[in-house]
Design a protein around this motif. Structure first.
Motif, PDB file in Angstrom:
ATOM      1  N   GLN A   9      -6.331   8.784  -8.861  1.00  0.00           N
ATOM      2  CA  GLN A   9      -6.807   8.512  -7.509  1.00  0.00           C
ATOM      3  C   GLN A   9      -5.942   9.140  -6.418  1.00  0.00           C
ATOM      4  O   GLN A   9      -6.309   9.093  -5.250  1.00  0.00           O
ATOM      5  CB  GLN A   9      -6.873   6.981  -7.274  1.00  0.00           C
ATOM      6  CG  GLN A   9      -7.723   6.232  -8.272  1.00  0.00           C
ATOM      7  CD  GLN A   9      -9.146   6.755  -8.344  1.00  0.00           C
ATOM      8  OE1 GLN A   9      -9.673   7.321  -7.389  1.00  0.00           O
ATOM      9  NE2 GLN A   9      -9.782   6.583  -9.505  1.00  0.00           N
ATOM     10  N   THR A  10      -4.810   9.722  -6.763  1.00  0.00           N
ATOM     11  CA  THR A  10      -3.941  10.339  -5.747  1.00  0.00           C
ATOM     12  C   THR A  10      -4.438  11.751  -5.444  1.00  0.00           C
ATOM     13  O   THR A  10      -4.473  12.614  -6.339  1.00  0.00           O
ATOM     14  CB  THR A  10      -2.488  10.390  -6.242  1.00  0.00           C
ATOM     15  OG1 THR A  10      -2.054   9.067  -6.543  1.00  0.00           O
ATOM     16  CG2 THR A  10      -1.585  10.988  -5.168  1.00  0.00           C
ATOM     17  N   PRO A  11      -4.847  12.008  -4.226  1.00  0.00           N
ATOM     18  CA  PRO A  11      -5.368  13.359  -3.894  1.00  0.00           C
ATOM     19  C   PRO A  11      -4.233  14.375  -3.749  1.00  0.00           C
ATOM     20  O   PRO A  11      -3.045  14.028  -3.724  1.00  0.00           O
ATOM     21  CB  PRO A  11      -6.080  13.118  -2.559  1.00  0.00           C
ATOM     22  CG  PRO A  11      -5.343  11.977  -1.948  1.00  0.00           C
ATOM     23  CD  PRO A  11      -4.897  11.086  -3.080  1.00  0.00           C
ATOM     24  N   GLU A  12      -4.605  15.629  -3.667  1.00  0.00           N
ATOM     25  CA  GLU A  12      -3.618  16.678  -3.431  1.00  0.00           C
ATOM     26  C   GLU A  12      -2.995  16.492  -2.057  1.00  0.00           C
ATOM     27  O   GLU A  12      -3.654  16.085  -1.107  1.00  0.00           O
ATOM     28  CB  GLU A  12      -4.281  18.051  -3.521  1.00  0.00           C
ATOM     29  CG  GLU A  12      -4.788  18.394  -4.909  1.00  0.00           C
ATOM     30  CD  GLU A  12      -5.368  19.798  -4.957  1.00  0.00           C
ATOM     31  OE1 GLU A  12      -5.320  20.492  -3.909  1.00  0.00           O
ATOM     32  OE2 GLU A  12      -5.870  20.191  -6.023  1.00  0.00           O
ATOM     33  N   GLY A  13      -1.717  16.808  -1.976  1.00  0.00           N
ATOM     34  CA  GLY A  13      -1.011  16.656  -0.706  1.00  0.00           C
ATOM     35  C   GLY A  13      -0.404  15.277  -0.528  1.00  0.00           C
ATOM     36  O   GLY A  13       0.150  14.995   0.535  1.00  0.00           O
ATOM     37  N   VAL A  14      -0.506  14.416  -1.532  1.00  0.00           N
ATOM     38  CA  VAL A  14       0.110  13.089  -1.484  1.00  0.00           C
ATOM     39  C   VAL A  14       1.078  12.994  -2.655  1.00  0.00           C
ATOM     40  O   VAL A  14       0.733  13.283  -3.804  1.00  0.00           O
ATOM     41  CB  VAL A  14      -0.948  11.967  -1.564  1.00  0.00           C
ATOM     42  CG1 VAL A  14      -0.279  10.598  -1.646  1.00  0.00           C
ATOM     43  CG2 VAL A  14      -1.868  12.023  -0.357  1.00  0.00           C
ATOM     44  N   TYR A  15       2.308  12.555  -2.352  1.00  0.00           N
ATOM     45  CA  TYR A  15       3.342  12.426  -3.370  1.00  0.00           C
ATOM     46  C   TYR A  15       3.873  10.993  -3.344  1.00  0.00           C
ATOM     47  O   TYR A  15       4.302  10.502  -2.298  1.00  0.00           O
ATOM     48  CB  TYR A  15       4.487  13.422  -3.096  1.00  0.00           C
ATOM     49  CG  TYR A  15       4.001  14.847  -2.950  1.00  0.00           C
ATOM     50  CD1 TYR A  15       3.818  15.663  -4.065  1.00  0.00           C
ATOM     51  CD2 TYR A  15       3.705  15.364  -1.683  1.00  0.00           C
ATOM     52  CE1 TYR A  15       3.363  16.967  -3.916  1.00  0.00           C
ATOM     53  CE2 TYR A  15       3.238  16.656  -1.534  1.00  0.00           C
ATOM     54  CZ  TYR A  15       3.067  17.460  -2.651  1.00  0.00           C
ATOM     55  OH  TYR A  15       2.615  18.739  -2.513  1.00  0.00           O
ATOM     56  N   LEU A  16       3.801  10.345  -4.488  1.00  0.00           N
ATOM     57  CA  LEU A  16       4.263   8.961  -4.584  1.00  0.00           C
ATOM     58  C   LEU A  16       5.755   8.949  -4.888  1.00  0.00           C
ATOM     59  O   LEU A  16       6.226   9.614  -5.821  1.00  0.00           O
ATOM     60  CB  LEU A  16       3.489   8.217  -5.677  1.00  0.00           C
ATOM     61  CG  LEU A  16       1.959   8.206  -5.515  1.00  0.00           C
ATOM     62  CD1 LEU A  16       1.321   7.374  -6.620  1.00  0.00           C
ATOM     63  CD2 LEU A  16       1.551   7.676  -4.152  1.00  0.00           C
ATOM     64  N   VAL A  17       6.488   8.183  -4.088  1.00  0.00           N
ATOM     65  CA  VAL A  17       7.952   8.133  -4.203  1.00  0.00           C
ATOM     66  C   VAL A  17       8.399   6.938  -5.034  1.00  0.00           C
ATOM     67  O   VAL A  17       9.274   7.054  -5.896  1.00  0.00           O
ATOM     68  CB  VAL A  17       8.588   8.101  -2.802  1.00  0.00           C
ATOM     69  CG1 VAL A  17      10.107   7.988  -2.914  1.00  0.00           C
ATOM     70  CG2 VAL A  17       8.206   9.350  -2.015  1.00  0.00           C
ATOM     71  N   SER A  18       7.795   5.748  -4.785  1.00  0.00           N
ATOM     72  CA  SER A  18       8.215   4.539  -5.511  1.00  0.00           C
ATOM     73  C   SER A  18       7.010   3.621  -5.703  1.00  0.00           C
ATOM     74  O   SER A  18       6.099   3.587  -4.871  1.00  0.00           O
ATOM     75  CB  SER A  18       9.324   3.799  -4.763  1.00  0.00           C
ATOM     76  OG  SER A  18       8.844   3.294  -3.528  1.00  0.00           O
ATOM     77  N   ILE A  19       7.052   2.906  -6.808  1.00  0.00           N
ATOM     78  CA  ILE A  19       6.011   1.928  -7.145  1.00  0.00           C
ATOM     79  C   ILE A  19       6.708   0.653  -7.588  1.00  0.00           C
ATOM     80  O   ILE A  19       7.552   0.680  -8.490  1.00  0.00           O
ATOM     81  CB  ILE A  19       5.089   2.452  -8.269  1.00  0.00           C
ATOM     82  CG1 ILE A  19       4.430   3.774  -7.859  1.00  0.00           C
ATOM     83  CG2 ILE A  19       4.032   1.414  -8.625  1.00  0.00           C
ATOM     84  CD1 ILE A  19       3.679   4.437  -8.990  1.00  0.00           C
TER      85      ILE A  19
END
Length: 210
Positions: free
Chosen positions: A108-118
């Motif tokens: 579900q994460t689109p291009e241009g989005v970077y997840l740093v912490s969960i």
């Protein structure tokens, strides 16, 4: 020798009638007493029989009450075992939730989005990341809201612009964001699927026809 009856014959007849009346009255009293005694005996026998039936019914009711108590105890034990089994199944399912969560975030994460912490707390997951534009963050929220099988109820906590230095020492304007989502467990999905739609008519109960 000639005998002459000096008593009037009518008086003698009256006397005989009186004796017959008293004899009949006495006989009626004896017969009545016998009937009453017989009826009392029959009533006593009926009462005794009814008491025996009452005692039998009382004993059977006590047996049924004991059986009902045993059935209630068995039902309570069965419900306790079901609850334990459900808890074990939930624990087993929750062990696999991090895997489902990571796979879902990748999808579900689109291009241009970077997840740093969960970070997961119960069924709530806090996600921090960096996006190239606000629109990317909006797309990520839409995906988790409408296209996800394992997360729901996305909530944007914070978004702010940040200048990040790239590898070529260039300053690039990005957006830090924080999002909260809720995990969908399989048992919650099943309960939601089995829940009737609002305004739907209840299912008709089949009736037996003779």
């Amino acid at each position: 020798m000639i005998l002459i009856n000096l008593l009037p014959h009518r008086e003698e007849r009256r006397q005989r009638r009186k004796q017959a009346f008293y004899a009949g009255l006495g006989l009626s009293a004896v017969v009545g007493a016998l009937i009453v005694a017989l009826w009392l005996g029959v009533l006593q026998q009926l009462i005794s029989g009814q008491q025996d039936r009452n005692n039998y019914l009382s004993a059977e009711i006590k047996k049924l009450e004991e059986q009902i108590k045993d059935i209630a105890t068995l039902k309570a034990e069965i419900e306790a075992l079901k609850a334990r089994q459900k808890a074990v199944e939930n624990l087993q399912t929750d062990r696999n939730m991090p895997v489902h969560l990571l796979n879902e975030l990748v999808k579900q994460t689109p291009e241009g989005v970077y997840l740093v912490s969960i970070k997961q707390t119960g069924q709530v997951v806090a996600i921090n990341g960096i996006a190239q534009t606000n629109e990317r963050v909006s797309e990520f929220l839409r995906n988790t809201a409408y296209n996800s099988e394992w997360v729901e109820k996305p909530e944007l906590v914070e978004i702010k612009a940040a200048n990040v230095q790239t590898a070529t020492r260039e300053q690039k304007r990005l957006f830090d964001f924080s999002v909260r989502v809720t995990l969908k467990r399989p048992q919650d999905k099943e309960a939601q699927d089995n829940k009737p739609a609002p305004g739907a008519a209840p299912a008709a109960v089949p009736t037996k026809t003779s």
